[in-house]
Structures are given as C-alpha cells and as structure tokens.
Design an enzyme around this catalytic site. Structure first.
Site, mmCIF file in Angstrom:
data_model
loop_
_atom_site.group_PDB
_atom_site.id
_atom_site.type_symbol
_atom_site.label_atom_id
_atom_site.label_comp_id
_atom_site.label_asym_id
_atom_site.label_seq_id
_atom_site.Cartn_x
_atom_site.Cartn_y
_atom_site.Cartn_z
ATOM 1 N N THR A 31 0.645 -1.197 0.093
ATOM 2 C CA THR A 31 -0.307 -0.087 0.104
ATOM 3 C C THR A 31 1.043 1.190 0.037
ATOM 4 O O THR A 31 2.010 1.059 0.159
ATOM 5 C CB THR A 31 -0.874 0.081 1.283
ATOM 6 O OG1 THR A 31 -0.015 0.148 2.487
ATOM 7 C CG2 THR A 31 -1.803 -1.252 1.375
ATOM 8 N N GLY A 32 0.321 2.280 -0.580
ATOM 9 C CA GLY A 32 1.099 3.586 -0.580
ATOM 10 C C GLY A 32 2.173 3.417 -1.523
ATOM 11 O O GLY A 32 3.185 4.056 -1.368
ATOM 12 N N SER A 34 2.402 4.493 -4.812
ATOM 13 C CA SER A 34 2.670 5.562 -5.687
ATOM 14 C C SER A 34 3.891 6.326 -5.848
ATOM 15 O O SER A 34 4.143 7.136 -6.532
ATOM 16 C CB SER A 34 1.505 6.331 -5.929
ATOM 17 O OG SER A 34 1.030 7.088 -4.763
ATOM 18 N N SER A 35 4.617 6.404 -4.396
ATOM 19 C CA SER A 35 5.687 7.204 -4.194
ATOM 20 C C SER A 35 6.372 6.931 -2.976
ATOM 21 O O SER A 35 6.045 5.916 -2.359
ATOM 22 C CB SER A 35 5.401 8.754 -4.115
ATOM 23 O OG SER A 35 4.708 8.855 -2.799
ATOM 24 N N ILE A 37 8.543 5.378 -0.275
ATOM 25 C CA ILE A 37 9.158 4.011 0.106
ATOM 26 C C ILE A 37 8.379 2.883 -0.600
ATOM 27 O O ILE A 37 9.021 1.950 -0.871
ATOM 28 C CB ILE A 37 8.858 3.783 1.798
ATOM 29 C CG1 ILE A 37 9.878 4.663 2.712
ATOM 30 C CG2 ILE A 37 9.024 2.258 2.127
ATOM 31 C CD1 ILE A 37 9.261 4.711 4.090
ATOM 32 N N GLY A 38 7.019 2.976 -0.695
ATOM 33 C CA GLY A 38 6.192 2.029 -1.557
ATOM 34 C C GLY A 38 6.506 1.964 -2.944
ATOM 35 O O GLY A 38 6.705 0.862 -3.214
ATOM 36 N N TYR A 175 1.109 13.524 14.395
ATOM 37 C CA TYR A 175 1.487 12.245 13.845
ATOM 38 C C TYR A 175 1.945 11.308 14.409
ATOM 39 O O TYR A 175 1.701 10.040 14.322
ATOM 40 C CB TYR A 175 2.661 12.789 12.561
ATOM 41 C CG TYR A 175 3.309 11.629 11.702
ATOM 42 C CD1 TYR A 175 2.653 11.049 10.787
ATOM 43 C CD2 TYR A 175 4.563 11.442 12.251
ATOM 44 C CE1 TYR A 175 3.478 10.042 10.152
ATOM 45 C CE2 TYR A 175 5.205 10.257 11.750
ATOM 46 C CZ TYR A 175 4.542 9.597 10.627
ATOM 47 O OH TYR A 175 5.309 8.555 9.956
#
Length: 351
Positions: A31-32, A34-35, A37-38, A175
């Site tokens: 997941t994630g 698109s940019s 670490i992912g 966060y």
C-alpha cells in the site's frame, strides 16, 4: 549493559518456526505504492522476481508504475484504494487473489503526515490522518492474517511505523500518536498470533528520517515548508528492510541507528531526551521557503506520484549500515549493545 544485551537478543525473534518463501516465489501487496518507500519497494520487489500488487489513491501513478514493471517483464497489478476505507482495502486483497490466486506478504506502508502544534491542528485533520495511518493498518492486518490462516501457508505481515512511533516529538505531535497506535497494534497482535500458533510473521519497520516526498505531501500548519534536515536515509534502505522481512521472520527492523538510538535514549533518559527534542527538532523540520496551502496536501486527496525522493536538505546517506547489520544477528547485537552502553554511560554521568 545487561538491558542493552537483552534488547539485542529479543530482536532475534522467531515465531513458531515459520519459514517464508523466497521473494521470487512470492506475491507481495504494497500500500502507498505511488511514491516514496512504497514505490521503491515495489520496484525492488519486482526486480527480485516477486509478483507485486500496488495500491494507492493516485490512479495515474499506479498505472504508470505497472506499465513500467510490465515493460521489464515483471508481473504486476494495481488497484486504486484509500486504505482509510475498509471496502477499498478489501478490494486490494480481491485484486491480488483475482490476478495471482493469493498473496504471501502484505505491506501496510500507506501514510500521511501533519506538521503543526497539536493545539493548532483541527480534529478533522487528525481523524483523517488516523484513518490512513492507523485504521488502514488495522484493515490490512486483519485481511492478511485471515488470508494466511485460511490458506494454512505461512505469510508475512509487515507494518511500517516510524521513529516517532517509539518516541514523541514536537511539531509532528499529532502524527507521532498515529504511529504509536501502529506500534501498539503490531506488538499486541504479534503476541496473540504467536500464542495461537498462527502461520504469520509480524514485523514492525522503524524508519528514521527518510528522503521521500513525505514532507511535500504533508499538511502543514507551519509558515515554512516541512522538510528533513540532518542525517537522512534513502528509501531503498527501508525497502531493503521490508523485503528482507518478507523472506526472514523479523520482529523489528530499524532503518538508521538514529531510530534505535532515539528509542533507547527515550527509554533510559526520558527527561534529557525531552530537552534534546525541544532543542533539535524545531530547526530541523523545515526549509527556508513558505509552506504550500493545506488544501494542496495529500491528507484528503491523492498526492503527486512516481517520485521516490523528496526535497530534503542534509547528509543523505547512500544506505543504512544498521539495516545491513540487522540482517546479521551477531552484528545487530553488537550495534544495539554499543548504543545501549552509550545511553547507560550518559545516565551514569547524570547520576
């Protein structure tokens, strides 16, 4: 000294003698993707022979990524998904099963950030961040665990936390609690699954400061643009830790000695660490240009994609020596012991 040695031994966790498949035989969900670490992890996994299923909110970036991988002869599929919505996370699993018949590793990597003092950040924004950072991990964890149990074949659940999930901070003060929640969730389900002898390896990734578009995607309540300054690690170091954990059951993987040091110093010297954070973190979380408008952030909408790196300033390392040490138990224990001895020496001087 004894405490630091015990920490080193605990890191060599092995759940129920689980053996994981080599990467070239795996289907990996990220997941994630698109940019940051992912994206780096997806490219690295595919290059090592894994079939990858990538998910994110940025549909155009996902299509571009999968086209890139397929052109190189790699097997890949994509699904547009907001991990803060349970139905979307279900769709990720369904896509993996439809395309490849299963998945062997599930990486909960998607995350968003907010920079600003806790009393200034709206509750709406905090809740949205928790939807992604915490609830997305919960949804993904449950789906992955149920899938591995139903198949009866060992699999890896890998949750990406943060150095601020081990120790609170200023400015990213809303966060950090979202990552504290991820760490607590991961540790708790790990024990329950181990007790029930479930065929699941559960790993928590503890990244330090990583050179990704994380800061550009963040919502900022600050006047100046969020950015990392100081010692920064490349996203490939996190990807290396993730993919090592996909093949080898690991309890924790720390990216950068700064992540492990912050955890140890925060535990052994909490008051000194408070003061150090108050002193160091204010000037090292921004660069000298105005923050972009909050409505342009990736909190409530997809951010720009296909960028592994960000616009951070500082000493950007080529790798994480600590990650490489953690792949070798003896070196890992020596590294942790050294950090523990340094904290112990500071505590003795304080006394």
């Amino acid at each position: 000294m004894n405490q630091s040695m015990s920490i080193g031994k605990i890191s060599q966790w092995r759940p129920n003698n689980i053996t994981l498949k080599p990467l070239e035989d795996q289907v990996i969900v990220i997941t994630g993707a698109s940019s940051g670490i992912g994206l780096t992890t997806a490219r690295m996994a595919a290059a090592k022979g894994a079939k990858v299923v990538v998910a994110a909110r940025n549909e155009d970036a996902l299509q571009e990524l999968v086209d890139e991988l397929r052109e190189k002869g790699y097997a890949a599929a994509w699904v547009k998904a907001d991990v803060g919505r349970e139905a979307d996370v279900n769709k990720i699993a369904e896509t993996a099963i439809e395309e490849f018949g299963r998945f062997d590793t599930w990486v909960n990597n998607a995350g968003v950030a907010i920079f600003g003092h806790a009393m200034d950040v709206s509750n709406e924004d905090i809740k949205r961040m928790f939807d992604t950072n915490f609830w997305g991990v919960v949804y993904g964890s449950k789906i992955a665990v149920n899938h591995f149990r139903e198949r009866g074949v060992p699999g890896a659940l890998i949750n990406v936390g943060s150095l601020f999930g081990d120790r609170g901070t200023v400015i990213q003060s809303t966060y950090a609690p979202s990552k504290f929640a991820v760490h607590g969730w991961t540790e708790s389900i790990r024990m329950e699954l181990e007790k029930k002898k479930a065929p699941v390896s559960v790993t928590l990734i503890h990244p330090g400061r990583i050179d990704t578009p994380y800061n550009e995607h963040a919502t900022s309540y600050m006047e100046k643009q969020p950015a990392h300054r100081g010692m920064i690690y490349p996203p490939k170091a996190v990807a290396e830790a993730i993919l090592y954990s996909a093949e080898n059951p690991k309890r924790d993987m720390y990216i950068g000695s700064q992540a492990k040091a912050l955890e140890l110093f925060g535990t052994l010297l909490p008051r000194i660490t408070d003061k150090l954070m108050e002193l160091v973190m204010y000037p090292t979380q921004h660069v000298d240009r105005p923050s972009k408008p909050r409505e342009e952030s990736a909190l409530h909408q997809a951010g720009y994609g296909m960028h592994e790196r960000g616009t951070n300033k500082g000493w950007i390392r080529s790798c994480s020596i600590y990650v490489k040490a953690c792949k070798r138990p003896i070196l890992s224990t020596v590294a942790v012991t050294g950090i523990g001895l340094a904290a112990w020496a500071c505590a003795k001087r304080k006394d």
